[in-house]
Design a protein around this motif. Structure first.
Motif, PDB file in Angstrom:
ATOM      1  N   ALA A  33       0.837  -1.219   0.000  1.00 38.10           N
ATOM      2  CA  ALA A  33       0.000   0.000   0.000  1.00 38.10           C
ATOM      3  C   ALA A  33       0.859   1.251   0.000  1.00 38.10           C
ATOM      4  N   LEU A  34       1.928   1.226   0.808  1.00 36.32           N
ATOM      5  CA  LEU A  34       2.817   2.393   0.866  1.00 36.32           C
ATOM      6  C   LEU A  34       3.562   2.588  -0.457  1.00 36.32           C
ATOM      7  N   HIS A  35       3.795   1.500  -1.183  1.00 35.33           N
ATOM      8  CA  HIS A  35       4.404   1.619  -2.514  1.00 35.33           C
ATOM      9  C   HIS A  35       3.480   2.401  -3.443  1.00 35.33           C
ATOM     10  N   PHE A  36       2.200   2.049  -3.438  1.00 41.20           N
ATOM     11  CA  PHE A  36       1.237   2.802  -4.260  1.00 41.20           C
ATOM     12  C   PHE A  36       1.188   4.273  -3.805  1.00 41.20           C
ATOM     13  N   ALA A  37       1.144   4.466  -2.484  1.00 44.39           N
ATOM     14  CA  ALA A  37       1.057   5.827  -1.952  1.00 44.39           C
ATOM     15  C   ALA A  37       2.286   6.637  -2.334  1.00 44.39           C
ATOM     16  N   ASP A  38       3.441   5.970  -2.351  1.00 41.66           N
ATOM     17  CA  ASP A  38       4.675   6.658  -2.698  1.00 41.66           C
ATOM     18  C   ASP A  38       4.635   7.172  -4.138  1.00 41.66           C
ATOM     19  N   LEU A  39       3.837   6.509  -4.977  1.00 43.88           N
ATOM     20  CA  LEU A  39       3.646   6.954  -6.356  1.00 43.88           C
ATOM     21  C   LEU A  39       2.431   7.867  -6.486  1.00 43.88           C
ATOM     22  N   TYR A  40       1.862   8.260  -5.347  1.00 44.01           N
ATOM     23  CA  TYR A  40       0.669   9.106  -5.296  1.00 44.01           C
ATOM     24  C   TYR A  40      -0.527   8.428  -5.964  1.00 44.01           C
ATOM     25  N   ASN A  41      -0.505   7.094  -5.998  1.00 42.18           N
ATOM     26  CA  ASN A  41      -1.623   6.325  -6.542  1.00 42.18           C
ATOM     27  C   ASN A  41      -2.470   5.820  -5.388  1.00 42.18           C
ATOM     28  N   TRP A  42      -3.177   6.748  -4.766  1.00 42.54           N
ATOM     29  CA  TRP A  42      -3.946   6.430  -3.573  1.00 42.54           C
ATOM     30  C   TRP A  42      -5.145   5.534  -3.880  1.00 42.54           C
ATOM     31  N   ALA A  43      -5.658   5.605  -5.087  1.00 41.71           N
ATOM     32  CA  ALA A  43      -6.835   4.800  -5.426  1.00 41.71           C
ATOM     33  C   ALA A  43      -6.526   3.312  -5.328  1.00 41.71           C
ATOM     34  N   ASP A  44      -5.402   2.877  -5.895  1.00 43.41           N
ATOM     35  CA  ASP A  44      -5.042   1.462  -5.822  1.00 43.41           C
ATOM     36  C   ASP A  44      -4.540   1.079  -4.433  1.00 43.41           C
ATOM     37  N   ALA A  45      -4.083   2.074  -3.686  1.00 40.12           N
ATOM     38  CA  ALA A  45      -3.622   1.789  -2.323  1.00 40.12           C
ATOM     39  C   ALA A  45      -4.786   1.520  -1.372  1.00 40.12           C
ATOM     40  N   ALA A  46      -5.976   2.076  -1.670  1.00 40.88           N
ATOM     41  CA  ALA A  46      -7.101   2.045  -0.729  1.00 40.88           C
ATOM     42  C   ALA A  46      -7.460   0.636  -0.243  1.00 40.88           C
ATOM     43  N   PRO A  47      -7.768  -0.330  -1.138  1.00 35.49           N
ATOM     44  CA  PRO A  47      -8.172  -1.659  -0.627  1.00 35.49           C
ATOM     45  C   PRO A  47      -7.043  -2.380   0.109  1.00 35.49           C
ATOM     46  N   VAL A  48      -5.807  -2.096  -0.265  1.00 33.02           N
ATOM     47  CA  VAL A  48      -4.673  -2.749   0.384  1.00 33.02           C
ATOM     48  C   VAL A  48      -4.500  -2.206   1.798  1.00 33.02           C
ATOM     49  N   ALA A 186       7.678  11.386  -7.298  1.00 32.21           N
ATOM     50  CA  ALA A 186       7.790  12.829  -7.084  1.00 32.21           C
ATOM     51  C   ALA A 186       7.974  13.565  -8.408  1.00 32.21           C
ATOM     52  N   GLN A 187       8.719  12.968  -9.359  1.00 40.53           N
ATOM     53  CA  GLN A 187       8.881  13.618 -10.653  1.00 40.53           C
ATOM     54  C   GLN A 187       7.532  13.812 -11.337  1.00 40.53           C
ATOM     55  N   ILE A 188       6.710  12.774 -11.321  1.00 40.11           N
ATOM     56  CA  ILE A 188       5.382  12.870 -11.941  1.00 40.11           C
ATOM     57  C   ILE A 188       4.575  13.984 -11.286  1.00 40.11           C
ATOM     58  N   ARG A 189       4.586  13.979  -9.952  1.00 40.53           N
ATOM     59  CA  ARG A 189       3.784  14.971  -9.222  1.00 40.53           C
ATOM     60  C   ARG A 189       4.301  16.384  -9.467  1.00 40.53           C
ATOM     61  N   LEU A 190       5.621  16.556  -9.484  1.00 39.71           N
ATOM     62  CA  LEU A 190       6.193  17.889  -9.616  1.00 39.71           C
ATOM     63  C   LEU A 190       6.056  18.427 -11.036  1.00 39.71           C
TER      64      LEU A 190
END
Length: 867
Positions: A33-48, A186-190
């Motif tokens: 879940a933290l891997h998804f969150a680290d990519l700012y992909n919170w949607a896929d992190a949610a069920p995990v 972070a690159q994607i987000r920035l």
């Protein structure tokens, strides 16, 4: 009670081996879940996160259960039944009261990260406090990644607070750190953040580049998920570029994704964008329906900033439908909600909408006060930043507000002094600030330019497509550093930026009339200023004038006489102004597409060119003209002329790849007459007072090392090109000097960091007066760069010029200059010579491209005030 407790103890004891067996599974889930969150992909992190929380809770692991719970809350903020402010308040209570969050710094930092993301949607002030605490904790924990990620979020908070300089520095510093650490999330987000900032400042073409790069990086990482924010900003940029069909396709795709993922905030945002698309197609009913759906979603989640956007768009649609009472009510709600959310950047735009509605209701005094209030916000924001980049961004984004306010004053108050103060407060603001206070460049900026030159030299020598692509990517990444050190900074000054209209009148010669144009629909205006009077003339609407400009330029560039087209533009722009017919000199302050018009090539009703009886000179603004005229000049240069020409492009490295700064360019042909041109210039002066850089000696390095401030005239007979998407890439083309690290492309950003003291710089090159429009700030071009670097006036070109015609004009120009005429008079006389010599064969294409911008002694009253 005792029996129940006993039974439960037995049950838990029996279950303990099972729960202990689930612990590794829970830890694996949390890591995933933290891997998804680290990519700012919170949607896929949610069920995990949800599953991990359940397992940790069952195992009695309170710490990790709370960790997973916080992740679940962040992942589901768009789906929670509670509003975002309520969730934020609960997290604030937990931070104050929960012992785990008070003792465990890692856990506390994660909670603040979650809260910071939530507060970003509702309250910029609270968001800033959250991320400042994240940054402090990251330093204590020696967590480099979250130090720069927190810095990026503080940049967002600064942007909402209209502190664009801090926002740019924070985001660029974070992007550099993320790139160095190969932190793709972070690159994607920035990149998305920087693209969003460019969208907000209406620099749509530049924005698309950043946003597409973000999407490209994410597409190579499936775990990054669908990039909703980047795609939403791309949709907005496409709408701004009027690519409506492409915007519609992308919006439909994004909406489907948002609904499938139950992402309510993104669904609301996309519906707002779909409303914008409907509005562009003039389907107001469909647009209002989309906004109502978006409002329902926004209210359910407590999205204050999003609701302000919705109210603003509803107000605009109601205004267009003449439901002005309802429009004014909603516009007031939009302005209040925007200010309450802390998004100071958007406040002027909201107030502009309110003022437009009040004008429609005939409440002119109210509207005037609202415009004044909006301009106070903008002036405060412009005053906070010191770099030319940030000032230009503010002005580009807010230019329409000033032209609308000018129209209100012209139509309903007939107050030339107030109208002048409105438009001059922003027009040519960067030029005026630099001229009034001076400029400087930073070591970082110079280092960035040197890195780009080095990469460009490698790009010229590249042999494979893969190597070219790699180097282009590096050029793009290095150019991003200009957000961190964009080059030219305005020195702080206590001087008032705008020269008062009475001061401008005093310095005008009796035979000079200043014409300051404001393009608008349904009618345009010209502020007419002479030594003794000022008034506002009403002209045809912007749409009509732009239609005539396009027709004129098509004819001229096809090398046609363009007689009828020149007559129509004269009728649009000069004939309604009686004072212009009697003036010997016209000082023109242009607006919009007028920057492409050679006024001296327009024809009066008698069939005469304006050139036949008048001298035309241009200025970025009345204030810039005043400052260029009144500034204390250094001692005149010790030498007369520095000339550059006869560059062997065809045999040089400049044509090896045909590439400049990562952008495709055509091959640079030799300019056979350029050497003769600079020699003719040299012959107008004593040989000991001149210096020529010819042939293989005409390198960028040799030019920059030539004690530029010592020359009264600088003449550059070289290739030049404009870049409408990235104005800082516009350049003059010299020879490269690999040993010195110079690539041969002297860019506008580099020119502005040089120091000139020339009375005139002659840019006998193509497209040197061409560039992208930046609202009331004017056109970003090479001509302006030389003015900012200290030149008193600049001769430049509006289109590609013929080598032979240029040679004739320059020969006559220097002959008239030698006869002690000013640069403006000498250029006008040279053009007249061409008309007399070649008659009807001298079509405007051959001579009208050459324009002069800046100040000229001919325009100035000999009795001007010295105060």
């Amino acid at each position: 009670m005792a029996l129940r407790f006993f039974r439960r103890t037995i049950f838990i004891g029996a279950l303990a081996p099972v729960l202990l067996g689930q612990q590794p599974r829970a830890e694996q889930l949390l890591t995933r879940a933290l891997h998804f969150a680290d990519l700012y992909n919170w949607a896929d992190a949610a069920p995990v996160f949800t599953e991990a929380e359940q397992l940790f809770t069952a195992a009695g692991d309170q710490r990790n259960a709370l960790y997973a719970k916080l992740g679940r809350i962040r992942s589901n903020i768009e789906r929670e039944e509670q509003t975002l402010p309520a969730v934020s308040a609960e997290l604030e209570d937990a931070l104050d009261e929960n012992p785990l969050l008070q003792k465990d710094k890692q856990l506390r930092m994660f909670c603040l990260i979650v809260k910071g993301d939530i507060d970003a949607e509702t309250n910029a002030g609270m968001m800033r406090q959250d991320w400042e605490q994240v940054q402090d904790l990251a330093k204590e924990l020696a967590d480099t990644k979250w130090q720069y990620r927190a810095l990026a979020q503080l940049g967002v908070a600064a942007f909402y607070d209209a502190d664009l300089e801090t926002a740019r520095k924070d985001a660029a510093t974070a992007l550099a750190a993320a790139t160095s650490a190969a932190d793709r999330g972070a690159q994607i987000r920035l990149l998305t953040m920087l693209g969003s900032a460019l969208v907000q400042t209406k620099m749509f073409e530049q924005a698309v580049t950043y946003l597409e790069n973000a999407v490209t990086i994410a597409s190579g990482m499936p775990d990054a998920g669908y990039q909703f924010t980047a795609q939403e900003q791309r949709i907005e940029a496409l709408i701004g570029l009027k690519q409506i069909a492409a915007a519609q396709r992308l919006a439909n795709e994004a909406l489907t994704r948002a609904r499938e993922a139950r992402r309510s905030a993104h669904e609301a945002t996309i519906r707002i964008l779909r409303a914008d698309i409907d509005e562009a197609r003039n389907d107001h009913r469909a647009a209002l329906a989309e906004l109502e759906r978006a409002a329902t979603l926004g209210k359910a989640s407590g999205l204050t900033r999003l609701l302000a956007e919705i109210y603003a768009r509803q107000a605009e649609l109601y205004r267009q439908d003449d439901d002005l009472g309802r429009a004014e009510d909603v516009a007031k709600m939009a302005a209040a909600s925007t200010q309450a959310s802390g998004d100071i950047w958007a406040v002027p735009e909201r107030l502009k909408t309110l003022a437009e509605i009040q004008v429609g209701r005939g409440e002119y005094a109210k509207a005037d006060r609202v415009y004044d209030r909006a301009e106070s916000f903008i002036d405060s924001m412009i005053g906070r930043v010191s770099t030319a980049l940030e000032k230009t961004a503010f002005i580009t984004a807010s230019s329409q507000l000033y032209s609308q306010h000018f129209s209100l004053v012209a139509d309903h108050f007939d107050d030339p002094s107030k109208a002048y103060a409105v438009i001059e407060q922003v027009r040519g603001r960067v030029s005026a600030d630099l001229l009034a206070a001076g400029s400087t460049s930073t070591p970082n900026a110079r280092d960035t330019d040197r890195k780009i030159s080095t990469l460009q030299l490698k790009l010229m020598a590249a042999r494979s497509d893969a190597e070219v692509r790699s180097l282009r990517d590096q050029v793009f990444t290095t150019e991003e550093a200009r957000w961190l050190s964009p080059g030219v900074s305005v020195l702080k000054s206590q001087l008032p930026t705008t020269a008062r209209i009475d001061k401008v009148k005093q310095i005008l010669a009796p035979s000079t009339v200043l014409l300051e144009y404001v393009m608008a629909d349904p009618k345009s205006y010209c502020l007419v200023v002479s030594r003794n009077a000022a008034r506002i003339a009403t002209l045809a609407g912007k749409s009509q004038i732009e239609f005539h400009i396009a027709a004129y330029l098509r004819a001229v560039k096809a090398k046609m006489p363009a007689i009828a087209e020149a007559r129509r533009l004269y009728d649009d722009l000069i004939r309604p102004i009686g004072e212009a017919a009697h003036a010997r000199t016209l000082l023109i302050v242009r607006d919009g597409q007028l920057y492409a018009v050679p006024f001296d090539a327009l024809k009066d009703p008698a069939g005469r060119y304006a050139l036949d009886t008048q001298t035309v000179i241009y200025s970025p603004s009345a204030t810039a003209f005043y400052l260029l005229t009144e500034e204390k000049r250094q001692r005149a240069g010790a030498y007369a002329l520095l000339g550059v020409g006869s560059i062997p492009y065809s045999a040089s490295q400049m044509n090896r790849s045909g590439l400049s700064r990562g952008t495709d360019r055509g091959k640079f042909a030799d300019l056979p007459s350029s050497g003769d041109e600079v020699r003719i210039a040299r012959d107008a002066f004593p040989r000991r007072e001149t210096k020529l850089l010819l042939g293989k000696f005409a390198t960028e390095t040799a030019f920059k090392m030539s004690d530029l401030a010592d020359y009264r005239i600088v003449h550059l007979a070289v290739h030049g090109f404009a870049d409408t998407a990235f104005p800082e890439r516009a350049a003059l083309v010299f020879l490269s000097d690999p040993a010195a690290g110079d690539d041969g492309y002297l860019q506008a950003a580099e020119i502005a960091q040089l120091h000139f003291n020339a009375d005139v710089v002659v840019l006998s090159a193509c497209d040197t007066a061409v560039g992208p429009l930046q609202g009331q700030e004017g056109v970003a071009n090479l001509s302006k760069a030389f003015l900012l670097a200290g030149a008193r006036s600049v001769i430049s070109t509006l289109w590609q010029v013929d080598d032979t015609s240029s040679l004739f004009l320059m020969k006559r120009f220097y002959a008239h200059l030698l006869a002690k005429r000013s640069a403006a008079l000498a250029l006008a006389a040279a053009k007249r010579d061409m008309l007399l010599t070649f008659g009807t064969k001298a079509v405007p294409y051959e001579w009208a491209a050459f324009t002069i911008e800046g100040a000229d002694a001919r325009l100035v009253s000999s009795t001007r005030s010295t105060k």
